[in-house]
Design a protein around this motif. Structure first.
Motif, short mmCIF file in Angstrom:
data_model
loop_
_atom_site.label_atom_id
_atom_site.label_comp_id
_atom_site.label_asym_id
_atom_site.label_seq_id
_atom_site.Cartn_x
_atom_site.Cartn_y
_atom_site.Cartn_z
N HIS A 89 -9.41 -4.06 -10.54
CA HIS A 89 -10.09 -5.35 -10.77
C HIS A 89 -9.64 -6.02 -12.06
CE1 HIS A 89 -12.80 -3.10 -8.05
NE2 HIS A 89 -13.03 -4.30 -7.51
N HIS A 90 -8.63 -5.46 -12.71
CA HIS A 90 -8.02 -6.04 -13.91
C HIS A 90 -9.00 -6.18 -15.08
CE1 HIS A 90 -4.30 -7.89 -11.70
NE2 HIS A 90 -4.54 -6.62 -11.37
N PHE A 91 -9.94 -5.24 -15.17
CA PHE A 91 -10.72 -5.17 -16.40
C PHE A 91 -9.79 -4.71 -17.52
CE2 PHE A 91 -14.28 -4.92 -13.42
CZ PHE A 91 -15.17 -5.81 -14.02
N GLU A 92 -9.96 -5.29 -18.71
CA GLU A 92 -9.09 -4.96 -19.83
C GLU A 92 -9.88 -4.17 -20.88
OE1 GLU A 92 -6.82 -8.14 -21.48
OE2 GLU A 92 -6.44 -9.09 -19.52
N PHE A 93 -9.22 -3.14 -21.42
CA PHE A 93 -9.85 -2.26 -22.39
C PHE A 93 -9.05 -2.27 -23.69
CE2 PHE A 93 -11.03 -0.84 -18.20
CZ PHE A 93 -12.39 -0.63 -18.31
N ALA A 94 -9.73 -2.55 -24.79
CA ALA A 94 -9.09 -2.63 -26.10
C ALA A 94 -8.71 -1.23 -26.60
CB ALA A 94 -10.04 -3.30 -27.10
N PRO A 95 -7.89 -1.14 -27.66
CA PRO A 95 -7.49 0.18 -28.19
C PRO A 95 -8.66 1.07 -28.60
CG PRO A 95 -6.05 -1.52 -29.05
CD PRO A 95 -7.14 -2.23 -28.32
N ASP A 96 -9.82 0.49 -28.91
CA ASP A 96 -10.98 1.31 -29.26
C ASP A 96 -11.78 1.72 -28.03
OD1 ASP A 96 -12.28 -1.01 -28.51
OD2 ASP A 96 -13.19 -1.39 -30.47
N GLY A 97 -11.31 1.35 -26.83
CA GLY A 97 -11.95 1.77 -25.59
C GLY A 97 -12.90 0.75 -24.99
N ARG A 98 -13.32 -0.29 -25.72
CA ARG A 98 -14.28 -1.27 -25.21
C ARG A 98 -13.65 -2.14 -24.12
NH1 ARG A 98 -15.23 -5.19 -28.38
NH2 ARG A 98 -13.43 -4.77 -29.74
N CYS A 99 -14.45 -2.46 -23.11
CA CYS A 99 -14.04 -3.44 -22.11
C CYS A 99 -14.21 -4.82 -22.72
CB CYS A 99 -14.89 -3.30 -20.85
SG CYS A 99 -14.41 -4.45 -19.54
N VAL A 100 -13.12 -5.59 -22.79
CA VAL A 100 -13.15 -6.86 -23.52
C VAL A 100 -12.82 -8.08 -22.67
CG1 VAL A 100 -12.69 -5.81 -25.77
CG2 VAL A 100 -10.77 -6.49 -24.30
N ASP A 101 -12.35 -7.86 -21.44
CA ASP A 101 -11.97 -9.05 -20.65
C ASP A 101 -11.74 -8.67 -19.19
OD1 ASP A 101 -11.47 -11.70 -20.19
OD2 ASP A 101 -9.61 -11.81 -21.37
#
Length: 325
Positions: A89-101
């Protein structure tokens, strides 16, 4: 580089394996192959680790499944800038692990679970220990001698990581099976998670009889560094052997070799030659041991003989890596 795997190896059930998984640092990737934007799927024990490098060069290692609906991030996952993108579903995860987009801007409140990671001498290691436990020790530092390691050998072997590491303490089999005559130069040393073995051997070469010395440093059961020195020629070569458990009684071995670039003109010419000869010799030794490992049974109470005190101390040292047993 691709893993050199022969015929598929039989799995050993966890209940039948006489040794469990050890804790410690284990290899998951060659950092030189992790170009910015690369996503790699690696085996570790009974599961996968997803290792990736962001566009700015950060390396991260995460557990493989997206917390949204469970897609495998290493099977089609991509990197967008600094974010790891789920292939489903193209959820994006930042280097700290948080879903951001995501494509419509929605995010989920649960992030990715990271492994503690160390990038050292062109290799990537992750910490495997009891759930929630931070690393209790670090990999040993090795001086930067100016030459990047060259690839040596890669193979999956149906044996335990401890059996592979034990070779460094088993001098008797080297002379009997491999015609490599080696003796301890100094007593072995056990210092917490570090085990050191100092050996010397003699060989006949084109320049006559020469002595070589080896310092073997094991950090847990997943990391072995061997320094080969030939004082007469003024050359030093290095080998790293990384043993990663990938299933009960099944281990992926990844070895790299390098040489020191310091010294005079002669040693600078000879050092890479020695490194390649060392890689060929070690590959031969490992290849000859594989039929033994494939068919032997681990003996938790070996009947040792005179001259095998290092092997006995090694067995005692390994107990710390099985805290739950």
């Amino acid at each position: 580089m691709p893993i050199d795997v022969a015929d598929p190896l039989p799995r050993v059930s966890e209940s039948a394996a006489p040794l469990g998984y050890p804790m410690g640092w284990f290899w998951v990737a060659d950092a030189r192959e992790l170009k910015p934007g690369t996503v790699r799927r690696s085996r570790l024990m009974d599961g996968d680790v997803v290792v990736y490098r962001t566009r700015s060069g950060l390396v991260r290692a995460v557990r493989p499944y997206c917390p949204h609906l469970g897609a495998h991030l290493g099977a089609g996952g991509t990197v967008a800038g600094e974010n790891l993108v789920c292939p489903f579903h193209h959820f994006e995860f930042a280097p700290d692990g948080r879903c951001v987009d995501s494509p419509d801007g929605a995010t989920i409140p649960v992030g990715l679970n990271h492994y503690e990671l160390r990038e050292q001498h062109g290799q990537v290691f992750v910490w495997q220990g009891p759930e929630g436990q931070s690393p209790t020790w670090e990999l040993p530092e090795v001086a930067d001698f100016g030459v990047a390691p060259i690839f040596g050998w890669s193979r999956e072997i149906p044996t335990h990581a401890q059996e592979l590491a034990e070779n460094a303490a088993d001098f008797r089999h080297l002379s009997v099976l491999h015609d490599v005559h080696m003796a301890e130069a100094e007593p072995c040393e056990a210092d917490g998670p570090i085990f050191r073995v100092h050996t010397r051997s003699t060989g006949q070469g084109r320049v006559g009889l020469f002595e070589s010395r080896q310092t073997i440093v094991m950090a847990g059961l997943g990391y072995t560094h061997i320094r080969f020195a030939i004082p007469r020629l003024g050359v030093v070569a290095h080998m790293w052997a990384m043993q990663t458990p990938i299933a009960p009684w099944r281990t992926h071995v990844y070895s790299v070799f390098a040489w020191e670039s310091t010294g005079g003109a002669v040693s600078r010419v000879l050092a890479p030659v020695v490194a390649r000869l060392a890689s060929q010799a070690m590959t031969k030794v490992l290849s000859e041991d594989i039929p033994i490992w494939e068919n032997k049974r681990y003996n938790p109470h070996p009947r040792l003989v005179a001259g095998e005190s290092t092997l006995s101390r090694f067995r005692l040292w390994t107990r710390q890596f099985y805290p739950s047993e």
